[in-house]
Design an enzyme around this catalytic site. Structure first.
Site, PDB file in Angstrom:
ATOM      1  CG  HIS A 127      -1.381   1.384   1.614  1.00 14.17           C
ATOM      2  ND1 HIS A 127      -0.797   2.152   2.625  1.00 14.17           N
ATOM      3  CD2 HIS A 127      -2.382   2.146   1.107  1.00 14.17           C
ATOM      4  CE1 HIS A 127      -1.428   3.304   2.715  1.00 14.17           C
ATOM      5  NE2 HIS A 127      -2.382   3.337   1.812  1.00 14.17           N
ATOM      6  CE1 TYR A 185     -19.493   7.114  -0.227  1.00 16.00           C
ATOM      7  CE2 TYR A 185     -21.261   7.033  -1.848  1.00 16.00           C
ATOM      8  CZ  TYR A 185     -20.712   7.580  -0.710  1.00 16.00           C
ATOM      9  OH  TYR A 185     -21.356   8.591  -0.057  1.00 16.00           O
ATOM     10  CD  GLU A 186     -17.923   0.511  -7.381  1.00 16.20           C
ATOM     11  OE1 GLU A 186     -16.908  -0.204  -7.468  1.00 16.20           O
ATOM     12  OE2 GLU A 186     -19.032   0.067  -7.032  1.00 16.20           O
ATOM     13  CG  ASN A 215      -2.401   8.150   0.611  1.00 20.18           C
ATOM     14  OD1 ASN A 215      -1.970   9.226   1.002  1.00 20.18           O
ATOM     15  ND2 ASN A 215      -3.639   7.995   0.187  1.00 20.18           N
TER      16      ASN A 215
END
Length: 370
Positions: free
Chosen positions: A175, A331-332, A177
């Site tokens: 992950h 939301y997807e 970000n």
């Protein structure tokens, strides 16, 4: 007089000089750096058109909003191209690219590779959004010490976020970000900060992979301050804590937030360095492990550990909560971090002394890898 032969090699980001003289070879690098060219110059490689008009980005390379959008578009492309290469080598799929706009302001580019050969689900999302800060998000920020006057708070947020779920249990999930935030209160006072991080979640512990991953992150941090890697490594261990399980989500990495000093430019360069470390920190681990054979039981353990990943993201993750709180949220894209498949079993516990138990022990007691 004896003459030396000077050979100069100019690569993309470095200048190498070789000097041959009297039977000896001397080689050194005169300089090495992340690309000094504006990231917007890589626009032809991006996965789609940016959210902001490309001409505006090209004409405003000194503006932090424009710089950050160009950076995250470039990082998204770098990661997607690197992952697609690993996937297509095994006869797999390419990323689906979905550019979307938000009625309240801004939009994003979502890239998803789903049900592939190497990657069961890989998402790399860029978002560039503006509007009024949701009240719940303002409460969170004030709790972290942000002093913001009034209720109608204008905000700008630009970030790249990714979670890569491989198919093979011997390949870890990763992950990352990296984001930039601005808030303007009702008095016109503006605050800005950066945040981000990269972390690794293995299903079976290969200590050499954990070490190489952490070394790559330390290499990205060190030019900006030797204290940063240990500080942000500890922050990562503390943040990715599944409190109700008493476990960390993985073997860590780096995590930071609310970074606003010494200057916007220096903070940007640090974030850029960290973003550029994603591919060299992770892709070699994929290459090393993607063709390893695995058993049915190993696959079931992977699905159980993915369940823990889901628990953290939906219960604790600050970025997921901010996205869900934001009016007009997509939301997807927010939930792209969730794996395609996961599993929960009642009161499951690994066999003592097993490889699974060895992993859980490290998750309960984080260690220094380098």
């Amino acid at each position: 007089m004896k003459y030396a032969r000077l050979t100069v090699h100019v690569k993309k980001h470095s200048l190498s000089i070789k000097l041959l003289s009297v039977g000896t070879l001397s080689s050194f690098t005169a300089f090495s750096y992340g690309s000094s060219s504006p990231d917007v110059e890589s626009a032809s490689t991006w996965m789609s058109a940016p959210i902001t008009d490309l001409k505006h980005l090209q004409e405003n390379t000194g503006d932090m909003r424009c710089k950050m959008e160009s950076l995250i578009m470039r990082i998204q492309a770098d990661v997607c191209h690197a992952l697609e290469k690993e996937e297509l080598e095994e006869g797999g799929k390419k990323f689906q690219v979905d550019r979307w706009l938000r009625e309240q302001g801004g939009g994003g580019v979502t890239c998803v590779l789903q049900d592939g050969t190497v990657f069961e689900k890989a998402g790399v999302n860029v978002s560039v959004v503006t509007g009024l800060l949701p009240p719940d998000a303002a409460i969170q920020m004030r709790a972290r010490g942000k002093k913001m006057q009034g209720e109608k708070l204008k905000f700008f947020a630009a970030g790249v976020s990714s979670v890569i779920h491989p198919r093979n249990p011997h390949v870890p999930t990763v992950h990352f970000n990296y984001r930039y935030f601005e808030v303007e209160d009702e008095n016109g006072e503006k605050q800005w900060w950066f945040g981000g991080g990269t972390d690794l979640t293995p299903y079976y512990l290969d200590e050499s992979d954990a070490v190489s991953f952490h070394k790559a992150l330390k290499k990205a941090c060190d030019p900006h301050g030797k204290h940063l890697y240990p500080k942000y490594k500890k922050w990562c261990d503390d943040y990715f804590n599944i409190t109700h399980r008493g476990e960390r989500r993985g073997v860590g990495g780096i995590f930071f937030d609310d970074v606003d000093e010494p200057t916007p430019e220096k903070c940007f360069e640090f974030v850029k360095s960290c973003g550029d470390s994603v591919v060299p920190s992770y892709v070699p681990i994929v290459q090393k492990n993607k063709k390893k054979s695995y058993t049915y039981d190993e696959r079931q353990w992977q699905l159980l550990r993915r369940g823990r990943y889901v628990e953290f993201n939906l219960i604790y993750d600050r970025g997921t909560k901010f996205g869900l709180y934001t009016p007009g949220a997509r939301y997807e894209s927010i939930l792209m971090s969730l794996p395609l498949t996961a599993k929960w079993e009642y009161m499951h516990s690994p066999e003592p002394g097993s490889r699974e138990a060895k992993l859980v022990e490290v998750l309960k007691h984080p260690k220094d890898w380098i």
